[in-house]
Write an enzyme that holds these catalytic residues in place. Structure first.
Site, PDB file in Angstrom:
ATOM      1  N   GLU A 381      12.191  30.904  22.263  1.00 34.03           N
ATOM      2  CA  GLU A 381      12.163  30.309  23.673  1.00 34.03           C
ATOM      3  C   GLU A 381      10.824  29.433  23.565  1.00 34.03           C
ATOM      4  OE1 GLU A 381      11.078  28.971  27.137  1.00 34.03           O
ATOM      5  OE2 GLU A 381       9.967  30.833  26.967  1.00 34.03           O
ATOM      6  N   HIS A 382      10.726  28.193  24.092  1.00 35.48           N
ATOM      7  CA  HIS A 382       9.888  27.173  23.712  1.00 35.48           C
ATOM      8  C   HIS A 382       8.773  27.141  24.636  1.00 35.48           C
ATOM      9  CE1 HIS A 382      10.290  22.836  21.705  1.00 35.48           C
ATOM     10  NE2 HIS A 382       9.369  23.496  21.513  1.00 35.48           N
ATOM     11  N   SER A 383       8.797  27.787  25.840  1.00 34.73           N
ATOM     12  CA  SER A 383       7.631  27.572  26.804  1.00 34.73           C
ATOM     13  C   SER A 383       6.277  27.998  26.657  1.00 34.73           C
ATOM     14  CB  SER A 383       7.992  28.269  28.118  1.00 34.73           C
ATOM     15  OG  SER A 383       8.161  29.322  28.266  1.00 34.73           O
ATOM     16  N   CYS A 385       4.515  28.449  23.518  1.00 31.77           N
ATOM     17  CA  CYS A 385       3.954  27.530  22.531  1.00 31.77           C
ATOM     18  C   CYS A 385       4.859  26.543  21.727  1.00 31.77           C
ATOM     19  CB  CYS A 385       2.977  28.414  21.365  1.00 31.77           C
ATOM     20  SG  CYS A 385       4.216  29.576  20.519  1.00 31.77           S
TER      21      CYS A 385
END
Length: 684
Positions: A381-383, A385
């Site tokens: 999941e990108h949020s 970092c």
């Protein structure tokens, strides 16, 4: 002799202070913005007169913005209103500026996570989560070895699959621990501060779906509790956790982790033989965020057990998905193959396929995936970092291959080991009903449509790499690659587009990224000189235009990295505009929006010595998502587009990139002595 804690305190006291991310000067941002839209205007306004008129209109809007509401918005970010504006707009002379009241970073503290990630309602699957395929481990015996094959009682898992899983998990957590203790990248360096802070956000957390805007879970209040010391393991869609740290915080050995994984797969085998099927919570996490939020809320309302299970998933250190490769796949796809179909097959496994979408929890920032051939990769999941951070962790895990001596011999495979007096695993069962079963089916169908539409592939360009670009062409490799993408786009589309390139702002406290607008007037001029109807341009002219375009790109890179980009500033100005205040012409201009339609969304990662490929989803249905790994002797591209768009084709774009890179090498040789050209070409 000082203790480790006192040594860490001493290191921390020597740590440099990272500067705060600056709010750029308003006038400079507006001037740079006007420069950035020039190539769009030159495309739409073909005559010099019409271009000049259209440009003057935008300049007037920018000037009006600067003289009025723009300066008010700027002061909401940075501080004190000018007295002229106080009188005209009857303002309070001083305001609490956003920059001054933000503890770390005016952008990250207030806007970035929500606007870039958490408010986005699209499913994380492909749209947001990144993926990374690791090289195969040369220390693992060939697939023909008996130990590679499926054994009874392991539900389709293989010995080497579990060994490599245990090894990778141990190595990656070792990297985390060595960062925490500052044995690696101490905080006496700016890199150490940035990497330690960024990496800490990957572990013991997850994204939580909520209506309209998600949130991130907080770090465990009890870091030594069992859930906080455990690894989330998913196998055949069942959820387990296994302890990977002792209550005292000591990391388990790879052998201990292996034995606990053996216990998990044995338990799954027994459950499947008894006819039990897992509740596929993973597929719910792959759904639209508002739908997942509604389903999660209902799931948690059914039983306190579900709340406990979900909390354990959030709190777990990281995740491991054990993937099952079919028997036919085992027979036909050798793990050390580099054939294109094998490359893409491996990448798709990590990205997500119809067979494994329920066997991962998409809300986790970091998941290692290993299949029965011991092929491995990571997704996340990108949020929390940006993808460079988990790639650094992954590289540490992969660079040292599995040591067979670290694991039990075949005759000792099933022998119990002492594991701190704790059970080897914890099951997480879900209390569900018919409503949720139907929701799982619907979520799976929606996920399958996303996967079916994903045109995802890897390009290995091996004619040359960064050594040639720097040593012979004398160019910045990143800028050079960006120009290749500009040329490839134009040749396949016959028009230009806004291009997003990620630039890290890691020199600042809690810095994340800035946008580099790769489509410029200079890149446009060079691309036009390289196209079919511009063949009157000789190689030397093409080379000169390329040089100018790359010089401009390098300048924009420096500005973006040092807090002087424009897109984050423009976003901040928009977000501090009050609802009752009218939108300025600057923001309502269709060209303002067009200049941010990132149909070519790009990002460079690392040299990728230990990665087969990588990827992320296209930002627009008729665009491309491109991640590239530039190594000394080759460049790897991970390219994603949508089959449903008649305007895109990943296969065609791979050919266009290859052609662009080959043509660029030719014009870079223009003007050199024939003997030198012959020598250089012999190495291409």
């Amino acid at each position: 002799m000082r203790s480790r804690s006192s040594s860490n305190s001493a290191l921390s006291s020597q740590a440099p202070k990272l500067p705060r991310l600056p709010v750029p000067d308003l006038r400079k941002t507006l001037d740079k913005y006007l420069t950035s839209i020039e190539p769009f205007l030159r495309e739409s306004e073909k005559s010099p007169q019409s271009f000049s008129a259209a440009y003057q209109v935008r300049k007037q809007w920018a000037d009006e913005f600067y003289a009025g509401i723009g300066s008010i918005l700027q002061e909401r970010l940075v501080g004190v209103y000018p007295m002229k504006l106080v009188r005209i707009y009857k303002l309070t002379p001083r305001t609490t500026a956003l920059e001054k009241k933000s503890p770390n970073n005016w952008l990250d503290d207030n806007f970035w996570l929500k606007k870039a990630y958490l408010e986005w309602r699209a499913p994380l699957l492909i749209n947001s989560n990144w993926w990374l395929a690791f090289y195969d481990d040369d220390l693992i015996p060939p697939a023909s070895r008996e130990s590679y094959h499926v054994k009874e009682g392991m539900a389709g898992a293989t010995t080497w699959q579990l060994r490599r899983s245990a090894w990778l998990v141990h190595r990656m957590l070792e990297f985390k621990d060595r960062l925490d203790t500052q044995e690696l990248h101490p905080e006496t360096t700016r890199t150490g501060i940035w990497l330690r802070d960024s990496t800490s956000k990957m572990f013991n957390t997850a994204r939580i779906p909520q209506q309209h805007s998600d949130i991130l879970s907080t770090l465990p209040s009890k870091p030594h509790s069992l859930p906080a010391r455990s690894l989330l393991v998913m196998f055949h869609n069942f959820c387990y956790t296994i302890p990977v740290y002792s209550p005292a915080g000591e990391l388990a050995s790879s052998r201990e982790i292996y034995h606990r994984l053996r216990q998990v797969v044995t338990d799954v085998d027994a459950r499947r033989n008894a006819g039990e099927e897992a509740f596929p919570i993973g597929v719910l996490s792959a759904d639209d965020r508002d739908i997942w939020a509604k389903n999660l809320q209902y799931l948690l309302s059914l039983s306190p057990t579900n709340k406990t299970s979900h909390e354990a998933l959030l709190t777990s250190v990281m995740a491991l998905s054990l993937e099952v490769t079919s028997a036919t796949h085992l027979g036909h796809d050798q793990p050390h193959s580099t054939a294109q179909d094998s490359l893409d097959s491996h990448l798709h496994l990590i990205r997500g396929t119809s067979d494994n979408i329920a066997n991962r929890f998409f809300d986790k920032p970091y998941t290692v995936l290993v299949d029965s051939l011991a092929r491995a990769g990571a997704s996340g999941e990108h949020s929390p970092c940006d993808a460079l951070v988990p790639s650094i962790v992954a590289e540490y895990g992969v660079v040292q291959g599995v040591e067979e001596a670290a694991f039990p011999t075949p005759e000792m495979e099933d022998s119990p080991t002492a594991m701190g007096g704790e059970d080897g695993f914890t099951r997480f069962d879900w209390v569900a009903d018919d409503r949720l079963s139907k929701e799982c089916q619907a979520a799976k169908q929606r996920a399958l449509e996303i996967i079916k539409d994903s045109d995802d592939s890897v390009l290995w360009f091996d004619r040359y790499g960064t050594d040639w670009i720097k040593g012979v062409a004398k160019f910045s490799p990143d800028a050079y690659i960006q120009m290749a993408l500009q040329l490839a786009w134009y040749r396949t589309r016959g028009e230009f587009t806004a291009t997003y390139e990620t630039v890290l702002t890691r020199m600042f406290k809690r810095g994340r990224t800035e946008t580099l607008r790769s489509f410029t007037s200079d890149s446009r001029a060079w691309v036009l000189a390289m196209t079919e109807y511009q063949k009157q341009s000789d190689p030397q002219t093409q080379f000169n235009l390329l040089t100018k375009a790359i010089t401009t790109h390098a300048k924009l890179t420096r500005e973006a990295a040092t807090g002087r980009g424009i897109d984050r500033h423009l976003l901040g100005l928009q977000l501090v505009l009050k609802p009752e205040e009218p939108l300025p012409y600057l923001f309502t201009d269709p060209l303002f929006l067009k200049s941010q339609e990132w149909k070519l969304s790009t990002s460079g990662l690392s040299a990728g010595h230990w990665f087969k490929g990588t990827g992320f989803g296209a930002a627009f249905k008729d665009g491309y998502g491109i991640n590239y790994l530039a190594a000394p002797e080759m460049i790897k591209f991970g390219i994603e587009s949508k089959f449903s768009s008649p305007a895109t084709s990943t296969a065609a774009f791979k050919i266009a990139i290859t052609d662009a890179l080959e043509d660029m090498s030719s014009i870079c040789l223009a003007g050199l002595p024939i003997s030198q050209i012959t020598s250089i070409r012999s190495h291409l």
